[in-house]
Design an enzyme around this catalytic site. Structure first.
Site, short mmCIF file in Angstrom:
data_model
loop_
_atom_site.label_atom_id
_atom_site.label_comp_id
_atom_site.label_asym_id
_atom_site.label_seq_id
_atom_site.Cartn_x
_atom_site.Cartn_y
_atom_site.Cartn_z
N GLY A 15 0.82 -1.21 0.00
CA GLY A 15 0.00 0.00 0.00
C GLY A 15 0.85 1.26 0.00
O GLY A 15 1.89 1.32 0.64
N ARG A 76 1.06 -5.11 -5.71
CA ARG A 76 1.29 -6.36 -4.98
C ARG A 76 1.65 -7.44 -5.99
O ARG A 76 1.21 -7.40 -7.14
CB ARG A 76 0.06 -6.72 -4.16
CG ARG A 76 -0.34 -5.60 -3.19
CD ARG A 76 -1.44 -6.01 -2.26
NE ARG A 76 -1.97 -4.86 -1.53
CZ ARG A 76 -1.41 -4.32 -0.44
NH1 ARG A 76 -0.30 -4.82 0.04
NH2 ARG A 76 -1.96 -3.28 0.16
N CYS A 77 2.47 -8.41 -5.58
CA CYS A 77 3.00 -9.38 -6.54
C CYS A 77 2.99 -10.78 -5.95
O CYS A 77 3.86 -11.12 -5.12
CB CYS A 77 4.42 -8.98 -6.95
SG CYS A 77 5.16 -10.05 -8.18
N ASP A 107 5.34 -5.26 6.27
CA ASP A 107 5.87 -6.57 6.63
C ASP A 107 6.05 -7.49 5.43
O ASP A 107 7.06 -8.18 5.30
CB ASP A 107 4.95 -7.25 7.65
CG ASP A 107 5.08 -6.64 9.04
OD1 ASP A 107 6.03 -5.88 9.26
OD2 ASP A 107 4.23 -6.93 9.90
N GLY A 108 5.05 -7.52 4.55
CA GLY A 108 5.16 -8.37 3.38
C GLY A 108 6.32 -7.98 2.49
O GLY A 108 7.03 -8.85 1.95
N SER A 109 6.53 -6.68 2.36
CA SER A 109 7.66 -6.19 1.56
C SER A 109 8.98 -6.59 2.19
O SER A 109 9.95 -6.93 1.49
CB SER A 109 7.58 -4.67 1.44
OG SER A 109 6.34 -4.26 0.89
N THR A 129 4.02 2.44 5.84
CA THR A 129 2.63 1.99 5.96
C THR A 129 1.87 2.95 6.86
O THR A 129 2.38 3.39 7.90
CB THR A 129 2.53 0.57 6.55
OG1 THR A 129 1.16 0.29 6.88
CG2 THR A 129 3.38 0.39 7.78
N ASP A 131 -0.53 2.13 8.63
CA ASP A 131 -1.16 1.36 9.70
C ASP A 131 -0.38 1.38 11.03
O ASP A 131 -0.93 0.97 12.05
CB ASP A 131 -1.33 -0.09 9.27
CG ASP A 131 -2.16 -0.23 8.01
OD1 ASP A 131 -3.01 0.64 7.75
OD2 ASP A 131 -1.94 -1.20 7.25
N ASP A 133 1.79 -0.61 12.04
CA ASP A 133 1.71 -1.97 12.58
C ASP A 133 3.01 -2.76 12.47
O ASP A 133 3.00 -3.98 12.61
CB ASP A 133 0.57 -2.74 11.91
CG ASP A 133 0.76 -2.88 10.40
OD1 ASP A 133 1.65 -2.21 9.84
OD2 ASP A 133 0.01 -3.65 9.78
N ARG A 175 -6.10 -2.01 8.56
CA ARG A 175 -6.13 -3.48 8.46
C ARG A 175 -6.53 -4.06 9.82
O ARG A 175 -7.59 -3.74 10.34
CB ARG A 175 -4.78 -4.02 7.98
CG ARG A 175 -4.42 -3.64 6.56
CD ARG A 175 -3.28 -4.47 6.03
NE ARG A 175 -2.09 -4.36 6.85
CZ ARG A 175 -0.99 -5.09 6.66
NH1 ARG A 175 -0.94 -5.99 5.70
NH2 ARG A 175 0.08 -4.94 7.44
#
Length: 324
Positions: A15, A76-77, A107-109, A129, A131, A133, A175
């Site tokens: 995001g 996103r991938c 985190d995903g990144s 982010t 968020d 978070d 989220r």
């Protein structure tokens, strides 16, 4: 022995968040100042796999620090979550001479960054982010702007809610984290704040408080609802049916991602971007730049991902006192 880095890449993933452009600008200009070549990777890991890679100069990042979003775009991938995709990404970095990479995202990144680091690409993550978070840091790029955007919108909803003597449920993003909701709840003087980390689903308690507040002469109620709880529209219908008080739901949505970044997001993101390049130039890899206890520090990516973050209990308790 530290690996010498000559060419660095920078990408934004997941995001978007206000302040990402400030971080990109800092990476590019700090890299150039250290005699490094800098390449921009468009559309995150998806763009990396498609070899959407451009050379960056100092002028490439002129007049962007005040802009929301990200000039590198983001996506996103799913492919990059696979070992095959990660190996392909590392090979493409090597093909283009990228031996150091700055990844701006969540985190995903960071998980993707850790995989690239294990495949021989020196990689540094920046927490981007809205968020808030990411457990290893007290600050994430974009949160300050997002919470101010939401706060201003909620003030406007309160005006009309007061005029119509309504109950308003206002849903903010985040989220599964309640930081935006908590901060907005305190800043906007909400009568109730619903956080994923704390809400027990007791809707009757909300209803009883609204009825009690009306008996005490309060003409309107603001309830801040976190995205992780959601269902604001159906909640509003149930509250109106139970109380007889007109109740409306407002979902602020993606407006919270946009807008001109605040001074804090510009400055903190700039410092973090510069710190990331310093780490790469010194041969560091698999690190996340963080802001902790008033200082800029860095953590091992796996260590950072293993950390747990919860709503500060003192802030939550204060919010409960102030909503009474």
């Amino acid at each position: 022995m530290a690996k010498t880095v000559k060419t660095i890449g920078v990408l934004t993933s997941g995001g978007d968040a206000p302040g990402m452009n400030a971080a990109i600008r800092a990476v590019v200009r700090t890299g150039i100042a250290k005699g490094l070549s800098v390449k921009g990777i468009m559309r995150g890991y998806a763009g990396l796999l498609q070899e959407e890679i451009v050379d960056m100069q100092g002028t490439s990042v002129s007049d962007i620090i005040h802009r929301g979003g990200t000039i590198l775009y983001t996506a996103r991938c799913t492919e990059f979550t696979t070992p095959e995709g990660q190996k392909k990404g590392a090979e493409i970095c090597k093909k283009h001479g990228i031996d150091g990479l700055v990844v701006i995202g969540g985190d995903g990144s960071f998980r993707g960054a850790g995989k690239l680091s294990a495949l021989g690409i020196n990689t540094i993550g920046l927490p981007g982010t809205i968020d808030l978070d990411i457990a290893c840091t007290d600050y994430t790029i974009g949160f300050d702007t997002a919470v101010n955007t939401a706060m201003e919108a909620i003030d406007k909803v309160r005006d009309t809610s007061t005029s119509h003597e309504r109950c308003s449920i206002i849903e903010v993003m985040g989220r599964n984290a309640g930081y935006l909701a908590l901060w907005c709840g305190i800043a906007n003087g909400a009568e109730d704040i619903l956080l994923p980390e704390r809400y027990d689903g007791d809707e009757q308690r909300l209803i009883d408080r609204i009825i009690q507040n009306r008996k005490y002469g309060k003409k309107h109620n603001i309830i801040i609802n976190a995205e992780g709880i959601g269902h604001s529209t159906s909640m509003a219908r149930r509250i109106e049916a139970a109380t007889g008080i007109e109740t409306r739901a407002t979902i602020l949505g993606h407006m919270q991602r946009g807008g001109t970044p605040t001074c804090k997001d510009r400055v903190y993101a700039s410092i973090m971007g510069s710190k990331a390049v310093e780490l790469l130039a010194s041969g560091q890899s698999n690190r996340v730049v963080a802001y902790k206890g008033g200082e800029y520090v860095d953590f091992d990516i796996q260590e950072a991902l293993a950390m747990h973050k919860d709503i500060p209990e003192d802030q939550y308790n204060i919010s409960k006192i102030l909503t009474r």
